[in-house]
Each structure stands twice: as C-alpha cells, then as structure tokens.
Write a protein that holds these residues in place. Structure first.
Motif, mmCIF file in Angstrom:
data_model
loop_
_atom_site.group_PDB
_atom_site.id
_atom_site.type_symbol
_atom_site.label_atom_id
_atom_site.label_comp_id
_atom_site.label_asym_id
_atom_site.label_seq_id
_atom_site.Cartn_x
_atom_site.Cartn_y
_atom_site.Cartn_z
ATOM 1 N N ILE A 87 0.846 -1.206 0.000
ATOM 2 C CA ILE A 87 0.000 0.000 0.000
ATOM 3 C C ILE A 87 0.880 1.256 0.000
ATOM 4 O O ILE A 87 0.592 2.229 -0.722
ATOM 5 C CB ILE A 87 -0.925 -0.013 1.228
ATOM 6 N N GLY A 88 1.954 1.244 0.792
ATOM 7 C CA GLY A 88 2.847 2.394 0.841
ATOM 8 C C GLY A 88 3.492 2.686 -0.497
ATOM 9 O O GLY A 88 3.606 3.847 -0.912
ATOM 10 N N PHE A 130 -8.568 0.528 8.483
ATOM 11 C CA PHE A 130 -8.004 1.790 8.977
ATOM 12 C C PHE A 130 -6.511 1.635 9.253
ATOM 13 O O PHE A 130 -5.692 2.468 8.832
ATOM 14 C CB PHE A 130 -8.745 2.201 10.246
ATOM 15 N N TRP A 131 -6.135 0.563 9.962
ATOM 16 C CA TRP A 131 -4.731 0.381 10.324
ATOM 17 C C TRP A 131 -3.868 0.092 9.109
ATOM 18 O O TRP A 131 -2.728 0.568 9.019
ATOM 19 C CB TRP A 131 -4.595 -0.746 11.348
ATOM 20 N N PHE A 132 -4.380 -0.687 8.153
ATOM 21 C CA PHE A 132 -3.614 -0.939 6.931
ATOM 22 C C PHE A 132 -3.380 0.367 6.163
ATOM 23 O O PHE A 132 -2.278 0.618 5.667
ATOM 24 C CB PHE A 132 -4.351 -1.944 6.046
ATOM 25 N N GLY A 133 -4.422 1.183 6.048
ATOM 26 C CA GLY A 133 -4.270 2.458 5.355
ATOM 27 C C GLY A 133 -3.343 3.410 6.084
ATOM 28 O O GLY A 133 -2.531 4.114 5.468
ATOM 29 N N PHE A 134 -3.451 3.423 7.418
ATOM 30 C CA PHE A 134 -2.591 4.285 8.228
ATOM 31 C C PHE A 134 -1.120 3.881 8.065
ATOM 32 O O PHE A 134 -0.240 4.724 7.836
ATOM 33 C CB PHE A 134 -3.013 4.197 9.690
ATOM 34 N N GLY A 171 0.107 4.715 4.566
ATOM 35 C CA GLY A 171 0.353 6.145 4.406
ATOM 36 C C GLY A 171 1.664 6.572 5.033
ATOM 37 O O GLY A 171 2.419 7.368 4.458
ATOM 38 N N LEU A 172 1.967 6.042 6.229
ATOM 39 C CA LEU A 172 3.241 6.363 6.881
ATOM 40 C C LEU A 172 4.425 5.848 6.067
ATOM 41 O O LEU A 172 5.445 6.546 5.909
ATOM 42 C CB LEU A 172 3.277 5.769 8.285
ATOM 43 N N ILE A 173 4.295 4.648 5.535
ATOM 44 C CA ILE A 173 5.382 4.087 4.722
ATOM 45 C C ILE A 173 5.573 4.926 3.451
ATOM 46 O O ILE A 173 6.712 5.189 3.035
ATOM 47 C CB ILE A 173 5.093 2.620 4.381
ATOM 48 N N SER A 191 -1.703 14.724 4.824
ATOM 49 C CA SER A 191 -2.752 14.478 3.825
ATOM 50 C C SER A 191 -2.563 13.110 3.176
ATOM 51 O O SER A 191 -3.543 12.412 2.875
ATOM 52 C CB SER A 191 -2.729 15.575 2.759
ATOM 53 N N LEU A 192 -1.299 12.734 2.948
ATOM 54 C CA LEU A 192 -1.017 11.418 2.373
ATOM 55 C C LEU A 192 -1.453 10.307 3.325
ATOM 56 O O LEU A 192 -2.068 9.316 2.897
ATOM 57 C CB LEU A 192 0.476 11.314 2.063
ATOM 58 N N VAL A 193 -1.148 10.462 4.605
ATOM 59 C CA VAL A 193 -1.576 9.463 5.596
ATOM 60 C C VAL A 193 -3.104 9.418 5.673
ATOM 61 O O VAL A 193 -3.704 8.328 5.747
ATOM 62 C CB VAL A 193 -0.969 9.790 6.970
ATOM 63 N N LEU A 194 -3.736 10.582 5.644
ATOM 64 C CA LEU A 194 -5.197 10.627 5.683
ATOM 65 C C LEU A 194 -5.796 9.948 4.459
ATOM 66 O O LEU A 194 -6.808 9.242 4.564
ATOM 67 C CB LEU A 194 -5.664 12.074 5.776
ATOM 68 N N ALA A 195 -5.169 10.157 3.291
ATOM 69 C CA ALA A 195 -5.653 9.490 2.077
ATOM 70 C C ALA A 195 -5.556 7.977 2.227
ATOM 71 O O ALA A 195 -6.470 7.233 1.814
ATOM 72 C CB ALA A 195 -4.848 9.967 0.868
ATOM 73 N N GLY A 196 -4.456 7.493 2.824
ATOM 74 C CA GLY A 196 -4.335 6.055 3.060
ATOM 75 C C GLY A 196 -5.414 5.538 3.986
ATOM 76 O O GLY A 196 -5.983 4.462 3.758
ATOM 77 N N ILE A 197 -5.730 6.298 5.041
ATOM 78 C CA ILE A 197 -6.779 5.880 5.977
ATOM 79 C C ILE A 197 -8.128 5.817 5.285
ATOM 80 O O ILE A 197 -8.890 4.853 5.446
ATOM 81 C CB ILE A 197 -6.823 6.849 7.172
ATOM 82 N N VAL A 198 -8.436 6.841 4.500
ATOM 83 C CA VAL A 198 -9.729 6.877 3.795
ATOM 84 C C VAL A 198 -9.841 5.715 2.818
ATOM 85 O O VAL A 198 -10.881 5.034 2.738
ATOM 86 C CB VAL A 198 -9.893 8.226 3.076
#
Length: 316
Positions: free
Chosen positions: A46-47, A241-245, A248-250, A289-296
């Motif tokens: 995902i990252g 949520f955790w996978f997206g979070f 996004g961090l990665i 914003s990138l991390v938020l996009a991953g969460i969404v």
C-alpha cells in the motif's frame, strides 16, 4: 433503576459509543500485530502504491516552483511614442517602478537603442545612411515574481493603456509552453493517483475478504444471536483503517528518503545552471494528507468488501 436511586446516572450515549470504538480499534490492532509479517507486507505494498503519485506530485511541485522563479527573466517592453521626450520617459520609468506588480524598470533612450542595435545587428554602415533615428525609446519592465499568468497579462494591458506607450510587448511564449507541460503533468498525476487509489482499495479489500472468510463461523454465530451488521462490520473496518494508516506512513517515509537521496545531485545540477534551487519534499501538511488518504482508502476498501461479504453469510 437502582443506579438512579443510588445517585448514579447511566453512561452517556457518546461515551458508550467512544468506548466501544476504542475497544474495537485496539482489538483490531492487536489482531494485526499477531501476524506482523503479513500485515507488514500488505502495508508495504500500500505504501509503494501511495508513494508513486506522491513522488510525482513532489516532482511537479518542484518544476512548478522553478518555473515561477524563471518569471524573473520575463520582461515587458514598452515602446514609447516618438513625441515623448527623454525626460518624460525617465520620469515614467521611475513612476512605474512603484506601480503594483512591477519589480524593476529600465529606461532605454532612442540613442541607446541605436547603439545596441548597431552593435548587435552588424548593419553599422547601412545605419549611417539614415538621416533620423527610427528606433523608439523603450522602458523594460520586469514583473514581480510569483505572479500568475492572468496577473502578468493584466499588468501588460494596464501598461499598454498609458498615453505615452505606443506598443507593449511581452515575450512569454516559452513560459506558456512550460505551464502547458506542467498542466498536463498535474493532470497525469491526478489520473495515476486515482488508479493507484483504486488499486489500494482492491489490495485492502482482498486482505479483508480473507479475514472475513477466516472468521466465517464467528460471523454466523453473531448473526444468529441478532448482532447488527454494523457491529459485525466494525472490526474489519478498523483493520482497513490500520492498513491504510501504516501504508500512508510508509509512503511518506519512502518519499522523504527518495527526496533526500536526490537532493545533492539536484543541487549540483542546479549549480551548473547558476541556480541555487533545492529539491523540496512533502511538507508536514502534505505528509499528513497522504496518511489521511491512506486511511480513507483503507476504510473505504474494507467497507465495500466486508459489507458485500457479510450480506452473503447466513447462519446455517
């Protein structure tokens, strides 16, 4: 009733809702932590998918910033009427220096124009045959940097309407070409981000689908005792949520590392062209914003998959 008589009130609805969601949030995190390798690989994929459009966004942003810095080379040439005296032309240049949207002005008299034309054209002997100087006086106006195309065009129209000006000309064709290329690049980044966003949703959806199948019997029992779909769905949503979070961090980390690796060679290349421009990565706001996009995306992918799969599961 006993609680009320004892002077105690029931927990508020918002408090109960918050406690339940926090419980499921950390429960889903603990479940992911029990399989760190699989979860880490999923987050890494995902990252990478999120880092690609983010990296392109950084590249386009830096090119756009450099393009705006090149605006300092733009000049508006104001060709004055032959009836305008040199003293008036110099005074007009000083007045325009304080005008809105103007950085600097330079007055070039008719005599200076002739000298420059004689040196650059190579027609010195032919010019000696002329009885009068046909070249007009010119005021070279440099617009302030960081102005948009519309603002520069408005400045050009405003200067061309001056009574002393016979013709105003702005040579910005190369700048328009650059902005056209940047506009195409920005649209391409948007398309790539959309496609990779869908890919992220598919990746998370497939991961959640496997998790749903692994807990099929548990879901059947919960539905058999009357658990609502929202209750059954909640743990899987927080897994998304955790996978997206994590993804996004990665992605933020990958873009930061890539920017750091390219910073020195980019600075060396800019120095060869006499520029001190530096490569700028994602700002904290862009990173968040990138991390938020991953969460969404993680939440949306999990919601679509788990809603469809739970609807198909019926107690036997």
């Amino acid at each position: 009733m006993a609680l009320v008589e004892a002077g105690l009130d029931r927990p508020r609805w918002l408090s109960r809702w918050t406690q339940e969601h926090l419980r499921v949030l950390f429960f889903s995190l603990g479940k992911i932590a029990r399989a760190p390798l699989a979860a880490g690989l999923t987050a890494l994929v995902i990252g990478i998918a999120l880092a690609l459009p983010a990296g392109l966004y950084v590249a386009v942003s830096n090119l756009s910033r450099i393009g705006y810095s090149w605006q300092e080379s733009l000049q508006i040439s104001l060709f004055l009427k032959d009836t305008v005296a040199s003293s008036r032309g110099e005074a007009l240049a000083r007045e325009l220096r304080n005008a809105a949207g103007v950085a600097t002005t330079t007055y070039i008299s008719r005599e200076q124009s002739m000298v420059e034309f004689r040196e650059l054209s190579g027609f010195g002997e032919a010019l000696d045959l002329l009885q009068d100087n046909p070249l007009p006086a010119v005021i070279a106006v440099t617009p302030e940097p960081r102005q948009s195309k519309a603002e520069v065009q408005a400045l050009l129209e405003r200067l061309s309407s001056l009574p002393e000006v016979d013709l105003a000309k702005l040579d910005q064709q190369w700048m328009e070409r650059l902005y056209a290329v940047l506009a195409i690049a920005e649209r391409a980044v948007g398309i790539i981000a959309l496609l990779l966003g869908l890919a992220v949703m598919v990746i998370i959806g497939n991961t959640i689908r496997l998790d749903v199948e692994a807990r099929r019997e548990e879901i059947e029992v919960m539905k058999l005792i009357g658990a609502p779909s929202s209750f059954v769905r909640r743990p899987f949503l927080y897994s998304g949520f955790w996978f997206g979070f994590g993804g996004g961090l990665i992605a933020w980390l990958l873009v930061a590392v890539g920017t750091a690796l390219l910073e020195v060679p980019t600075a060396e290349l800019a120095a060869l062209y006499g520029s001190n421009e530096r490569l700028i990565g994602l700002s904290p706001r862009d990173g968040l914003s990138l991390v938020l996009a991953g969460i969404v995306l993680g939440w949306a992918g999990a919601f679509v998959t788990v809603t469809r799969r739970i609807a198909e599961i019926e107690p036997k």
